[in-house]
Design a protein around this motif. Structure first.
Motif, PDB file in Angstrom:
ATOM      1  N   ALA A 176     -49.730 -39.007 -50.907  1.00  0.00           N
ATOM      2  CA  ALA A 176     -49.403 -37.526 -49.832  1.00  0.00           C
ATOM      3  C   ALA A 176     -51.492 -37.812 -49.730  1.00  0.00           C
ATOM      4  CB  ALA A 176     -49.388 -36.572 -50.468  1.00  0.00           C
ATOM      5  N   GLY A 177     -51.845 -38.058 -50.318  1.00  0.00           N
ATOM      6  CA  GLY A 177     -53.156 -38.568 -49.622  1.00  0.00           C
ATOM      7  C   GLY A 177     -53.434 -39.942 -49.130  1.00  0.00           C
ATOM      8  N   LEU A 178     -52.891 -40.675 -49.879  1.00  0.00           N
ATOM      9  CA  LEU A 178     -52.976 -41.922 -48.661  1.00  0.00           C
ATOM     10  C   LEU A 178     -52.014 -41.392 -47.082  1.00  0.00           C
ATOM     11  CD1 LEU A 178     -52.123 -44.515 -51.347  1.00  0.00           C
ATOM     12  CD2 LEU A 178     -54.349 -44.079 -50.106  1.00  0.00           C
ATOM     13  N   ALA A 179     -51.336 -40.984 -47.320  1.00  0.00           N
ATOM     14  CA  ALA A 179     -50.452 -40.976 -46.146  1.00  0.00           C
ATOM     15  C   ALA A 179     -51.117 -39.590 -44.813  1.00  0.00           C
ATOM     16  CB  ALA A 179     -49.205 -40.476 -46.383  1.00  0.00           C
ATOM     17  N   LEU A 180     -51.774 -38.354 -45.643  1.00  0.00           N
ATOM     18  CA  LEU A 180     -52.178 -37.732 -45.273  1.00  0.00           C
ATOM     19  C   LEU A 180     -53.242 -36.984 -44.721  1.00  0.00           C
ATOM     20  CD1 LEU A 180     -48.848 -35.307 -45.750  1.00  0.00           C
ATOM     21  CD2 LEU A 180     -48.778 -37.184 -43.823  1.00  0.00           C
ATOM     22  N   LEU A 181     -54.582 -37.919 -45.312  1.00  0.00           N
ATOM     23  CA  LEU A 181     -55.752 -37.613 -46.227  1.00  0.00           C
ATOM     24  C   LEU A 181     -56.443 -37.108 -44.619  1.00  0.00           C
ATOM     25  CD1 LEU A 181     -57.641 -37.201 -48.139  1.00  0.00           C
ATOM     26  CD2 LEU A 181     -58.201 -39.249 -47.875  1.00  0.00           C
ATOM     27  N   ASP A 182     -56.032 -38.318 -43.514  1.00  0.00           N
ATOM     28  CA  ASP A 182     -56.700 -38.032 -42.067  1.00  0.00           C
ATOM     29  C   ASP A 182     -56.308 -36.987 -41.689  1.00  0.00           C
ATOM     30  OD1 ASP A 182     -58.398 -39.725 -42.351  1.00  0.00           O
ATOM     31  OD2 ASP A 182     -56.801 -41.643 -41.157  1.00  0.00           O
ATOM     32  N   MET A 183     -55.499 -36.270 -41.809  1.00  0.00           N
ATOM     33  CA  MET A 183     -54.773 -35.045 -41.033  1.00  0.00           C
ATOM     34  C   MET A 183     -54.896 -34.234 -41.383  1.00  0.00           C
ATOM     35  SD  MET A 183     -51.094 -33.523 -40.374  1.00  0.00           S
ATOM     36  CE  MET A 183     -50.626 -33.015 -41.624  1.00  0.00           C
ATOM     37  N   ILE A 184     -55.577 -34.212 -43.321  1.00  0.00           N
ATOM     38  CA  ILE A 184     -56.385 -33.459 -44.021  1.00  0.00           C
ATOM     39  C   ILE A 184     -57.273 -32.517 -43.048  1.00  0.00           C
ATOM     40  CG2 ILE A 184     -56.235 -31.998 -46.400  1.00  0.00           C
ATOM     41  CD1 ILE A 184     -54.337 -33.691 -46.689  1.00  0.00           C
ATOM     42  N   ASP A 185     -58.133 -33.346 -43.662  1.00  0.00           N
ATOM     43  CA  ASP A 185     -59.012 -33.216 -43.219  1.00  0.00           C
ATOM     44  C   ASP A 185     -59.992 -33.090 -41.530  1.00  0.00           C
ATOM     45  OD1 ASP A 185     -60.488 -34.016 -45.889  1.00  0.00           O
ATOM     46  OD2 ASP A 185     -60.492 -36.402 -45.147  1.00  0.00           O
ATOM     47  N   ASN A 186     -58.851 -33.511 -40.720  1.00  0.00           N
ATOM     48  CA  ASN A 186     -59.124 -33.554 -39.379  1.00  0.00           C
ATOM     49  C   ASN A 186     -58.741 -32.069 -39.028  1.00  0.00           C
ATOM     50  OD1 ASN A 186     -61.011 -35.949 -39.514  1.00  0.00           O
ATOM     51  ND2 ASN A 186     -58.740 -36.815 -38.372  1.00  0.00           N
ATOM     52  N   GLU A 187     -57.505 -31.803 -39.601  1.00  0.00           N
ATOM     53  CA  GLU A 187     -56.957 -30.729 -38.657  1.00  0.00           C
ATOM     54  C   GLU A 187     -56.307 -29.099 -39.780  1.00  0.00           C
ATOM     55  OE1 GLU A 187     -53.076 -31.458 -36.683  1.00  0.00           O
ATOM     56  OE2 GLU A 187     -54.494 -33.514 -36.610  1.00  0.00           O
TER      57      GLU A 187
ATOM     58  N   ALA B 177     -51.916 -29.178 -53.042  1.00  0.00           N
ATOM     59  CA  ALA B 177     -53.444 -28.190 -52.768  1.00  0.00           C
ATOM     60  C   ALA B 177     -53.450 -29.180 -52.273  1.00  0.00           C
ATOM     61  CB  ALA B 177     -53.132 -28.971 -54.540  1.00  0.00           C
ATOM     62  N   LEU B 178     -53.743 -31.049 -51.543  1.00  0.00           N
ATOM     63  CA  LEU B 178     -54.245 -31.440 -50.398  1.00  0.00           C
ATOM     64  C   LEU B 178     -54.653 -30.633 -49.972  1.00  0.00           C
ATOM     65  CD1 LEU B 178     -52.481 -34.959 -50.844  1.00  0.00           C
ATOM     66  CD2 LEU B 178     -54.225 -34.686 -51.838  1.00  0.00           C
ATOM     67  N   VAL B 179     -54.303 -29.630 -49.195  1.00  0.00           N
ATOM     68  CA  VAL B 179     -54.222 -28.385 -48.608  1.00  0.00           C
ATOM     69  C   VAL B 179     -55.423 -27.707 -48.874  1.00  0.00           C
ATOM     70  CG1 VAL B 179     -53.299 -27.035 -46.634  1.00  0.00           C
ATOM     71  CG2 VAL B 179     -52.070 -28.734 -47.406  1.00  0.00           C
ATOM     72  N   PRO B 180     -56.623 -27.559 -48.521  1.00  0.00           N
ATOM     73  CA  PRO B 180     -57.363 -26.274 -48.922  1.00  0.00           C
ATOM     74  C   PRO B 180     -56.825 -25.421 -48.689  1.00  0.00           C
ATOM     75  CG  PRO B 180     -58.494 -27.601 -47.143  1.00  0.00           C
ATOM     76  CD  PRO B 180     -56.786 -27.970 -47.192  1.00  0.00           C
TER      77      PRO B 180
END
Length: 265
Positions: A99-110, A159-162
């Motif tokens: 999930a981190g590899l696939a969604l990290l940019d979205m999580i950090d930006n959105e 938990a990748l989502v803050p």
């Protein structure tokens, strides 16, 4: 970064990394409350390393035994000692890693806004309270299966989502699966080791591939204070676990969500 900011954020990271209240939410919200600039990737790396050293040192006997039995199990192609637990930790890490590899940019930006943190802080706090309230928690580490590890691992990916809290959501999943508080917490803390290693590796690559100048004073202060506070938090969390349960953290999360709503939304 001045001395007070580095010290405060290091202590905050160490305290919140292993308590079920979300370290990422606190590190995002604190600069917003105080009007501080972002602490930077170098500082994030330092506090990750500090918390990693803390959990490895605290569970050093478990870590050594699990790693040894895991390697022996691989060599002999059969489960030896705690070899199964070693594989369960690998299985539990895979969902969050993917999930981190696939969604990290979205999580950090959105997904770092106050609105998202308000929802995750409140919803996952209530779920933790429900899981702790349910009866029939009898399962120990010896009773776990790969399916349990996968369920807890999928929970860890959230938990990748803050605001979700890695320890909070994995303990919640463990309690819903019928684990005792001690079992759910210990598995959660052991599962933190590979995921913090991965997170630290990502931060290290960011530092190495960028032109960012690392504030070494802040790096050392953040790392040392996060280490000291994390090992203290783990110790007292486990010591008081059966006495206080999870509800103090649930209440704290509800109050924090109310503050976020009132101040930042």
């Amino acid at each position: 970064m001045d001395l007070f900011q580095a010290l405060f954020l290091g202590l905050l990271q160490g305290l919140t990394e292993f308590l079920p209240i979300s370290s990422s939410a606190h590190l995002i919200l604190t600069p917003a409350f105080f009007g501080w600039t972002d602490q930077g990737v170098g500082f994030d790396l330092s506090v990750h390393v500090g918390t990693l050293l803390a959990v490895v040192l605290y569970f050093r006997r478990d870590v050594f035994g699990i790693a040894k039995d895991g390697l022996i199990s691989m060599a002999q192609r059969k489960i030896v000692g705690q070899g199964a637990l070693a594989w369960y930790l690998v299985i539990g890490t895979i969902p969050a890693g993917l999930a981190g590899l696939a969604l990290l940019d979205m999580i950090d930006n959105e997904l770092r806004g106050a609105g998202v943190i308000f929802i995750t802080t409140l919803v996952f706090g209530i779920l933790l309270g429900i899981a702790d309230w349910l009866p029939r928690r009898e399962r120990s580490l010896d009773s776990l299966s790969w399916k349990d590890a996968l369920v807890v691992g999928i929970a860890q990916a959230f938990a990748l989502v803050p605001g979700t809290s890695r320890s909070g959501v994995t303990i919640t999943a463990g309690l819903f699966l019928g684990m005792t508080r001690e079992t759910a917490s210990r598995f959660s803390f052991l599962l933190a080791i590979p995921i913090i290693v991965l997170a630290s590796g990502v931060k290290l690559l960011e530092v190495a591939s960028s032109d960012v100048i690392v504030d070494w004073n802040g790096f050392l202060i953040g790392g040392i204070t996060s280490f000291v506070m994390a090992i203290t938090a783990i110790h007292f969390f486990l010591k008081w676990l059966n006495t206080v349960g999870m509800w103090p953290y649930v209440i704290y999360r509800i109050i924090l969500a109310a503050v976020i709503y009132a101040v930042l939304m």
